[in-house]
Each structure stands twice: as C-alpha cells, then as structure tokens.
Scaffold this motif. Structure first.
Motif, PDB file in Angstrom:
ATOM      1  N   PHE A  82      66.593  19.797  23.009  1.00 40.42           N
ATOM      2  CA  PHE A  82      67.587  20.091  21.984  1.00 40.42           C
ATOM      3  C   PHE A  82      68.981  19.738  22.492  1.00 40.42           C
ATOM      4  N   PRO A  83      69.848  19.261  21.595  1.00 38.34           N
ATOM      5  CA  PRO A  83      71.253  19.103  21.996  1.00 38.34           C
ATOM      6  C   PRO A  83      71.897  20.469  22.184  1.00 38.34           C
ATOM      7  N   LYS A  84      72.980  20.508  22.911  1.00 39.58           N
ATOM      8  CA  LYS A  84      73.594  21.788  23.266  1.00 39.58           C
ATOM      9  C   LYS A  84      74.022  22.588  22.048  1.00 39.58           C
ATOM     10  N   GLU A  85      74.415  21.900  20.976  1.00 41.90           N
ATOM     11  CA  GLU A  85      74.950  22.622  19.819  1.00 41.90           C
ATOM     12  C   GLU A  85      73.886  23.187  18.901  1.00 41.90           C
ATOM     13  N   ALA A  86      72.604  22.886  19.144  1.00 42.20           N
ATOM     14  CA  ALA A  86      71.547  23.377  18.265  1.00 42.20           C
ATOM     15  C   ALA A  86      71.442  24.893  18.337  1.00 42.20           C
ATOM     16  N   SER A  87      71.336  25.532  17.180  1.00 42.53           N
ATOM     17  CA  SER A  87      71.207  26.982  17.129  1.00 42.53           C
ATOM     18  C   SER A  87      70.580  27.373  15.801  1.00 42.53           C
ATOM     19  N   ILE A  88      70.240  28.639  15.681  1.00 47.81           N
ATOM     20  CA  ILE A  88      69.713  29.143  14.414  1.00 47.81           C
ATOM     21  C   ILE A  88      70.768  28.999  13.322  1.00 47.81           C
ATOM     22  N   GLN A  89      72.015  29.195  13.692  1.00 42.85           N
ATOM     23  CA  GLN A  89      73.096  29.074  12.725  1.00 42.85           C
ATOM     24  C   GLN A  89      73.399  27.619  12.386  1.00 42.85           C
ATOM     25  N   LYS A  90      73.072  26.709  13.310  1.00 39.70           N
ATOM     26  CA  LYS A  90      73.370  25.294  13.104  1.00 39.70           C
ATOM     27  C   LYS A  90      72.152  24.452  13.480  1.00 39.70           C
ATOM     28  N   PRO A  91      71.122  24.439  12.627  1.00 39.52           N
ATOM     29  CA  PRO A  91      69.939  23.629  12.926  1.00 39.52           C
ATOM     30  C   PRO A  91      70.276  22.140  12.898  1.00 39.52           C
ATOM     31  N   VAL A  92      69.550  21.390  13.702  1.00 40.48           N
ATOM     32  CA  VAL A  92      69.854  19.959  13.875  1.00 40.48           C
ATOM     33  C   VAL A  92      68.679  19.107  13.414  1.00 40.48           C
ATOM     34  N   PRO A  93      68.943  17.847  13.080  1.00 42.65           N
ATOM     35  CA  PRO A  93      67.837  16.930  12.776  1.00 42.65           C
ATOM     36  C   PRO A  93      67.062  16.600  14.042  1.00 42.65           C
ATOM     37  N   ILE A  94      65.853  16.110  13.865  1.00 41.41           N
ATOM     38  CA  ILE A  94      64.989  15.809  15.019  1.00 41.41           C
ATOM     39  C   ILE A  94      64.383  14.419  14.861  1.00 41.41           C
ATOM     40  N   ILE A  95      64.258  13.717  15.980  1.00 41.51           N
ATOM     41  CA  ILE A  95      63.682  12.378  15.998  1.00 41.51           C
ATOM     42  C   ILE A  95      62.420  12.387  16.849  1.00 41.51           C
ATOM     43  N   VAL A  96      61.325  11.884  16.290  1.00 41.53           N
ATOM     44  CA  VAL A  96      60.115  11.632  17.066  1.00 41.53           C
ATOM     45  C   VAL A  96      60.348  10.340  17.833  1.00 41.53           C
ATOM     46  N   VAL A  97      60.377  10.419  19.137  1.00 39.57           N
ATOM     47  CA  VAL A  97      60.682   9.281  20.010  1.00 39.57           C
ATOM     48  C   VAL A  97      59.383   8.864  20.692  1.00 39.57           C
ATOM     49  N   GLN A  98      58.873   7.694  20.305  1.00 37.17           N
ATOM     50  CA  GLN A  98      57.540   7.307  20.775  1.00 37.17           C
ATOM     51  C   GLN A  98      57.586   6.164  21.771  1.00 37.17           C
ATOM     52  N   HIS A  99      57.037   6.413  22.938  1.00 35.82           N
ATOM     53  CA  HIS A  99      57.014   5.405  24.001  1.00 35.82           C
ATOM     54  C   HIS A  99      55.974   4.315  23.733  1.00 35.82           C
ATOM     55  N   GLY A 100      56.041   3.249  24.508  1.00 36.20           N
ATOM     56  CA  GLY A 100      55.132   2.123  24.364  1.00 36.20           C
ATOM     57  C   GLY A 100      53.941   2.202  25.297  1.00 36.20           C
ATOM     58  N   ILE A 101      53.167   1.117  25.348  1.00 30.84           N
ATOM     59  CA  ILE A 101      51.862   1.146  26.009  1.00 30.84           C
ATOM     60  C   ILE A 101      51.981   1.284  27.526  1.00 30.84           C
ATOM     61  N   GLY A 102      53.065   0.818  28.114  1.00 38.87           N
ATOM     62  CA  GLY A 102      53.179   0.897  29.563  1.00 38.87           C
ATOM     63  C   GLY A 102      54.070   2.014  30.045  1.00 38.87           C
ATOM     64  N   SER A 103      54.363   2.957  29.150  1.00 37.77           N
ATOM     65  CA  SER A 103      55.385   3.950  29.449  1.00 37.77           C
ATOM     66  C   SER A 103      54.890   5.366  29.221  1.00 37.77           C
ATOM     67  N   THR A 104      55.813   6.307  29.340  1.00 36.90           N
ATOM     68  CA  THR A 104      55.499   7.730  29.269  1.00 36.90           C
ATOM     69  C   THR A 104      56.520   8.428  28.377  1.00 36.90           C
ATOM     70  N   PRO A 105      56.322   9.714  28.062  1.00 37.62           N
ATOM     71  CA  PRO A 105      57.325  10.428  27.262  1.00 37.62           C
ATOM     72  C   PRO A 105      58.694  10.495  27.931  1.00 37.62           C
ATOM     73  N   GLU A 106      58.721  10.354  29.254  1.00 40.02           N
ATOM     74  CA  GLU A 106      59.990  10.397  29.967  1.00 40.02           C
ATOM     75  C   GLU A 106      60.755   9.074  29.883  1.00 40.02           C
ATOM     76  N   SER A 107      60.063   7.980  29.579  1.00 41.95           N
ATOM     77  CA  SER A 107      60.688   6.655  29.614  1.00 41.95           C
ATOM     78  C   SER A 107      61.910   6.521  28.712  1.00 41.95           C
ATOM     79  N   PRO A 108      61.908   7.053  27.477  1.00 42.69           N
ATOM     80  CA  PRO A 108      63.097   6.916  26.624  1.00 42.69           C
ATOM     81  C   PRO A 108      64.333   7.646  27.157  1.00 42.69           C
ATOM     82  N   PHE A 109      64.155   8.466  28.180  1.00 43.34           N
ATOM     83  CA  PHE A 109      65.291   9.127  28.813  1.00 43.34           C
ATOM     84  C   PHE A 109      65.768   8.329  30.035  1.00 43.34           C
ATOM     85  N   SER A 110      65.139   7.177  30.281  1.00 40.80           N
ATOM     86  CA  SER A 110      65.382   6.419  31.506  1.00 40.80           C
ATOM     87  C   SER A 110      65.987   5.054  31.183  1.00 40.80           C
TER      88      SER A 110
END
Length: 367
Positions: free
Chosen positions: A126-154
């Motif tokens: 979650f981004p730092k500003e996310a809260s019950i009072q201020k809900p945020v949109p969410i993106i499903v971030v999908q890695h490719g065949i040679g990668s992992t869930p951590e790859s989009p952060f790299s």
C-alpha cells in the motif's frame, strides 16, 4: 485384460515387423509422409490465416450504438473465449494469511489464500497515504515468464514500475504465477488433459485474491486496474474480458498481430514454436485475434506498449493491429480510451506513460 503366451508372442512379433518394415523402401515412405505432413500444415494454416477474416466476420455481431450495446453484443464471443481458457472451479478453503515482506526499502506483505490443493500467492503493498478514511485504487501487477512477483519492484526491463505506481498513489497486488518455459510447458500439458489451461487456473487464483483484497477498507474496490509485462501482458489481455472488476489495463510487450505470431514463421519476429508449447491454446485463433480480444475489453481504457527493438513482433504489424483495435473505440466515439506507446526500446515496461494512463482513468486526483 489377460494375454496368453502365444498372443504376447504375436504382439511382440508384430512390433518387430512394424519397426523393420522392408515392404516399403525408406526413401519412398519418407516422401509419402513428408507430403502428408505438408498437406496437414497447409490445411491448418489455411484455416488459421487465410480464412480468418471470413470466419471472423461470421463470428462477431458487434453493436456500436452505445457502450452497453457493445458489451451485450460480444457476450456470445466472451462465452466462447471462456471456453478457450476453461478456468476451473476453485473454492476458498481457509482464511488469507499475511506476513510482513520487505522489498528493499519498501515494506509490503506476502499473502497466501488456500484454494483446496492450490494456493494463491502475491505481494501486496500500500502507498503511505492509504487508509480507511482515504481508500486508494489498486493495480494487479503481473510479472512475465522469467520473473517473479518481486521483479516489478526491481530495475531491468520492469524499470521498477510497481514503485512508480506506489508513488502515484496506487496499491499494488503482484500475484505469483508459474515461471520458466519448462515448468509452464509441463503443467500446460496436464492442464489440457484436464480440460483447462494454466492461464485459466491463474485467472481464478487472482479472482479469489481480489475477492479478499478488495474487501480491505484501504482499497477502493471500484478503481481496479492491471498492468502486465510479457506473459503478464498476456494475462492482462486474457483476463480482462472475463473479469469486469478490472476497469483499465496496460499491456507491455505482448500485443501483436496474433495470427502471424502464432501461425506464420518469419525472420521479422520470434516464434513460440517449437520450444514454448505452453503458449498454444485450443481454439485461440478460431475468432480471437488481439484486436478481436480488445473488442471484449472495450469500452474500458487500455494502453498497449511495444518497443521497435522488441523481437516478439514486427512493429509495423503491431501498428496495423492497433488500428484495428482502435476502430472499436472510434465507433463508440471514445478514441481517447485506447493508446499505443510505440517506443524505440525493447521488451520492457514504459513507466511514465503507463502510470500517467492509469492515473488518468483511476486516480485523477493525482494528476
């Protein structure tokens, strides 16, 4: 079934005769079987390529009078598309588990949801500003065949685009899908025998994750997007027609002239054959070229990203397929809802353009 000694000897003898056939000279038999193989290849390629446009005209009955009319008119095609992926029925068999998970300087969670013999696993941040009072949109971030869930952060081809999304005020759900060509080939073979597909299984896993994650009060469940790179781009295009909660998408390094990519060999682009058999799905090219799949996503906004140095496709063919895709939106008088980011690079995500597109449609307060 029982066999006598004599019958076993007869079977064994037949096998020897079949393997040492001297009635037909090998050269003659080779010519014959080569000719038959060529007949089969020509027959199937004629069906897939030469007859596609005629078949497509008969398969689709689109109504562009308004967005709801288009959605309703492609529903029969959507049901047939579901048969291509054949997602199985999976049920939640326990509560979601969470544990703190560090991604460099980012603190997230590793989440797992039991689905009988399977689990759905993902990184959730979650981004730092996310809260019950201020809900945020969410993106499903999908890695490719040679990668992992951590790859989009790299760094690398992903260019840390998950971090770009967090900085823009989006929560990120990065599911773990099966990686490597060898693993996907193996499991896809079993999936076909079982009447399903690996993308179908992975779709259901993500749908169950969304059920739980979208119930988090920090998430605005009405503002869900998806951004996939490479095989993650495949997932984005494959799943959006079947998952209406995903309101907008970005596809990086996947969109293509699908007929050529799958059925016409050329030095202009790479082929999945013969190594990547996991990428061939029953019934895909009966009526579902990429521009046709886009018509099942419309009128939801979508961005398509392709690099001129990316050998998954010949970029002029990508442009041609994009124009066919854009036509669906133009007929709805919504051309601003589809974009092509044609860049000079390779097989990669283009961060600023993708984040800007998703921000425009899901998080306009951040513009």
């Amino acid at each position: 079934m029982r066999y006598t000694v004599s019958s076993l000897l007869l079977i064994k003898g037949f096998q020897v005769i079949a393997q040492n056939n001297t009635i037909v000279p090998k050269e003659v038999e080779l010519v014959r079987i080569n000719a038959y193989e060529k007949q089969l290849e020509d027959y199937l390629i004629n069906f897939l390529v030469d007859e596609y446009e005629t078949r497509s005209e008969k398969s689709w009955n689109r109504d562009y009078s308004n967005p709801d009319a288009l959605i309703r008119s492609v529903e029969p095609n959507r049901r047939r598309w579901e048969q291509v992926l054949s997602p199985p029925v999976l049920s939640k068999s326990g509560p979601l588990s969470k544990k703190t998970y560090a991604l460099g300087d980012i603190q997230g969670e590793w989440i797992e949801l039991p689905l009988g013999m399977l689990t759905a696993q993902a990184v959730l941040v979650f981004p730092k500003e996310a809260s019950i009072q201020k809900p945020v949109p969410i993106i499903v971030v999908q890695h490719g065949i040679g990668s992992t869930p951590e790859s989009p952060f790299s760094p690398g081809g992903y260019h840390e685009y998950a971090k770009g999304l967090l900085n823009a005020g989006f929560a990120v759900l990065a599911p773990m899908n099966l990686r490597s060509i060898e693993r996907r080939n193996k499991i896809e073979r079993y999936a076909r025998l079982a009447g399903t597909s690996l993308p179908g299984i992975e779709l259901v896993r993500v749908q169950h994750l969304l059920d739980v994650v979208l119930a988090d009060p920090r998430v605005d469940a009405d503002r869900v997007g998806m951004w996939g790179v490479s095989l993650g781009g495949m997932a984005t295009m494959f799943w959006m027609p079947l998952e209406s909660r995903i309101k907008t998408g970005v596809v990086s390094g996947w969109f293509n002239n699908r007929i050529n990519k799958m059925a016409v060999e050329s030095p202009l682009y790479s082929s999945f054959a013969p190594a990547e058999e996991h990428a061939f799905f029953n019934g895909w090219l009966t009526e579902f070229s990429d521009s046709d799949v886009i018509s099942m996503i419309a009128p939801r906004p979508i961005m398509l990203q392709h690099g001129k140095k990316d050998n998954i496709a010949h970029w002029p063919q990508v442009v041609e397929e994009f124009e066919k895709s854009k036509d669906h939106y133009q007929k709805l008088e919504m051309p601003e809802r589809i974009e092509l980011t044609l860049h000079p690079g390779g097989h990669e995500a283009i961060v600023d353009e993708g984040v800007s597109f998703l921000t425009r449609w899901l998080n306009p307060d951040k513009k």
